[in-house]
Design an enzyme around this catalytic site. Structure first.
Site, PDB file in Angstrom:
ATOM      1  N   GLU A   1       0.818  -1.217   0.000  1.00  0.00           N
ATOM      2  CA  GLU A   1       0.000   0.000   0.000  1.00  0.00           C
ATOM      3  C   GLU A   1       0.858   1.276   0.000  1.00  0.00           C
ATOM      4  O   GLU A   1       0.680   2.169   0.828  1.00  0.00           O
ATOM      5  CB  GLU A   1      -0.950   0.002   1.208  1.00  0.00           C
ATOM      6  CG  GLU A   1      -1.937  -1.159   1.175  1.00  0.00           C
ATOM      7  CD  GLU A   1      -2.910  -1.143   2.346  1.00  0.00           C
ATOM      8  OE1 GLU A   1      -4.098  -1.420   2.144  1.00  0.00           O
ATOM      9  OE2 GLU A   1      -2.464  -0.856   3.491  1.00  0.00           O
ATOM     10  N   VAL A   2       1.777   1.347  -0.930  1.00  0.00           N
ATOM     11  CA  VAL A   2       2.682   2.493  -1.009  1.00  0.00           C
ATOM     12  C   VAL A   2       2.146   3.485  -2.041  1.00  0.00           C
ATOM     13  O   VAL A   2       2.125   3.201  -3.240  1.00  0.00           O
ATOM     14  CB  VAL A   2       4.109   2.040  -1.385  1.00  0.00           C
ATOM     15  CG1 VAL A   2       5.037   3.250  -1.480  1.00  0.00           C
ATOM     16  CG2 VAL A   2       4.637   1.046  -0.345  1.00  0.00           C
TER      17      VAL A   2
END
Length: 589
Positions: A380-381
């Site tokens: 989830e970057v």
């Protein structure tokens, strides 16, 4: 006199660790309320062993049970302390004196009076894939009992003729967690009994990695609560605690090299010292499982007759440092880790300082966490703000990198740091989905987003851990037990060589809505459903109607957890962790 002998071949410190023999009722006690009838066609063991038989004998266990130690570590203080601890547990009902004891006036004779521990090795290192196996033999007066292959043999002291042994002692797989489920406190005689002896159990785990993720960043969990969860894991034969200790919300663990990092904790009372973390790791090492050695591969006659050969697998702690995202809390102690005050994550990719901090952190943590796997996150970057932060944007242009390529650069550099500390990196599946061809070949891919990732990962030669959020996320309260139970880590993987690359799986206890007040109710008993999938052979648990073959046993195991002080919730409510809806027996809720 009846003696149980076993030899821990691999680990002194762990020889008794899963001998948490609390009372498991073989027969439900009478009650004024109606209670369900035990189905005699089912074996109330969880997880289900691979192969087992039982008889119709009953054996009693002496509350004065003694310990006879031998070998390199059989008389160690650790073994003795473990024995004393578990003895107090198994005989918690029988050690209490009352005047009524005198009224019975009969001195009982017990079948099982002595435990003989033979420890042939002082190796204490626990790593993934350790040969978790052992065999069992026992002594009864002048007779020596062996178990080899699929046969239990009785030999006289002079090693004469061989007979089939009619006693409990033919446990080829001597897992004390299993034994604890075979023991029951009989309220009429006020003694501990083993019913349906002789038992023959040959067992081993289907997967080497059987994990539970525990998130202490969204809500802090006290050390004692973590220990309670570790205890409960051992009851279900889970063997890896994935400690998601920090995240963007809080940084509760002490890092001596960068002492201001834990300024990111919620409060100064919600922190873990280095000593706390070491205590948790050592505590977990002392909880674990013995597994069976397939003696079909060995010559029985090559075994020295008075010994059991055993290997031990305790519970390992795999820590996680999730980078470059999920790290906003780091900057509360060291603001230079933030690209800017308005861009607080991902961490600043443009500064060597960022990687100096990661290196110092991992150096300190390597002294705490000996397990070979270390989780580096990578999920989830969102890199959008790197492009809007002037100095990071300039760095990207100088390096001729897109933000996607900078994300890869960060993950791979963090991997190299972990590898330099002799760790094998684990990363969430986004790293594989985005740049699989550039991941280090030792990378373990951790699936979570959905099905189909492990087949792709193992096809490229990577190892994989299965945690499909649709079926194995414990914080998803609407996922019922049967979906945890029927999830298959090897789904879509038919090639046997690729199947071996699936290390196992992990149920995930994310803590946005769980803290000390309800974490155990959220974990159990659904985690146990996944635990049997990871332990038991697929063939043993995949036939028949699971509402008839598995559900009654899982009800029973949930009640076992309750008796051991684990706040396991009712099993079949519409939403997990909801309380009972009315009066009734534990065994039907």
């Amino acid at each position: 006199m009846f003696t149980i002998s076993f030899t821990a071949f691999r680990s002194t410190i762990h020889v008794f660790s899963f001998f948490l023999i609390l009372i498991f009722s073989g027969v439900l006690s009478d009650s004024v309320n109606s209670v369900p009838v035990v189905n005699d066609s089912l074996t109330y063991l969880w997880p289900l062993p691979t192969e087992f038989t039982s008889g119709n004998e009953t054996l009693s266990v002496d509350p004065r049970l003694s310990l006879a130690g031998a070998g390199n570590g059989g008389n160690s203080t650790i073994v003795r302390a473990a024995f004393d601890r578990y003895k107090r547990i198994i005989f918690k009902h029988t050690n209490r004196f009352s005047s009524f004891s005198l009224l019975r006036g009969i001195k009982p004779v017990y079948d099982i009076t002595t435990l003989r521990i033979v420890v042939n090795s002082e190796i204490e290192e626990l790593q993934l894939g350790v040969d978790e196996s052992y065999t069992f033999s026992s002594l009864s007066d002048d007779n020596l009992v062996f178990v080899a292959g699929k046969h239990c043999l009785w030999r006289t002291k002079g090693f004469g003729d061989i007979w089939t042994v009619p006693f409990l002692t033919l446990l080829f797989f001597w897992d004390f967690q299993t034994f604890s489920q075979l023991c029951t406190f009989d309220y009429s005689s006020k003694s501990v009994l083993v019913y349906q002896a002789p038992w023959y159990i040959q067992d081993k785990p289907r997967f080497s990695y059987r994990g539970l993720l525990l998130d202490t960043s969204r809500h802090y969990l006290p050390v004692d609560v973590i220990k309670q969860i570790i205890d409960s894991m051992s009851y279900a034969k889970l063997n890896v605690l994935h400690w998601h200790v920090i995240d963007e919300q809080s940084f509760p663990i002490e890092i001596p090299s960068y002492p201001n990092l834990w300024r990111g904790s919620y409060t100064k009372w919600e922190r873990y010292t280095v000593e706390d973390a070491i205590e948790i790791v050592n505590y977990a090492k002392l909880r674990g499982t013995f597994l069976a050695l397939d003696l079909n591969l060995l010559s029985f006659w090559d075994l020295f007759p008075d010994y059991i050969y055993a290997l031990w697998a305790g519970i390992n702690i795999m820590a996680e440092v999730d980078v470059p995202g999920h790290a906003e809390s780091w900057g509360k102690g060291y603001p230079d880790l933030w690209p800017s005050s308005s861009c607080r994550e991902p961490l600043d990719v443009s500064k060597n300082y960022t990687f100096d901090v990661i290196s110092g952190m991992l150096t300190d943590m390597r002294e705490i966490f000996p397990f070979e796997l270390f989780h580096l996150g990578g999920d989830e970057v969102n890199t959008d703000c790197w492009n809007t932060t002037p100095h990071v944007k300039e760095w990207l242009q100088d390096k001729n990198l897109t933000t996607k390529e900078a994300y890869q650069y960060f993950v791979l550099r963090a991997q190299q740091i972990a590898l330099s500390k002799n760790w094998t990196p684990v990363n969430w599946e986004e790293t594989f989905n985005t740049f699989a061809e550039n991941l280090h070949p030792r990378t373990v891919v951790h699936n979570w987003l959905g099905p189909g990732v492990c087949p792709k990962a193992v096809a490229k030669g990577f190892r994989c851990i299965f945690s499909n959020q649709g079926v194995w996320y414990l914080d998803h309260l609407d996922v019922p037990w049967h979906e945890f139970y029927t999830a298959e880590p090897l789904e879509g993987i038919d090639d046997s060589s690729q199947q071996k690359l699936v290390l196992g799986g992990e149920v995930c206890m994310w803590a946005e809505t769980a803290d000390t007040s309800n974490v155990q109710q959220t974990i159990w008993p659904r985690a146990a459903a996944a635990a049997e999938r990871l332990w038991s052979s697929k063939e043993a648990i995949s036939s028949g109607n699971i509402n008839e073959t598995a559900l009654p046993r899982l009800h029973y195991f949930r009640c076992l957890l309750n008796r051991r002080g684990v706040q396991a919730a009712p099993l079949t409510n519409k939403l997990a962790r909801t309380p009972p809806i009315g009066p009734g027996s534990c065994y039907i809720q």
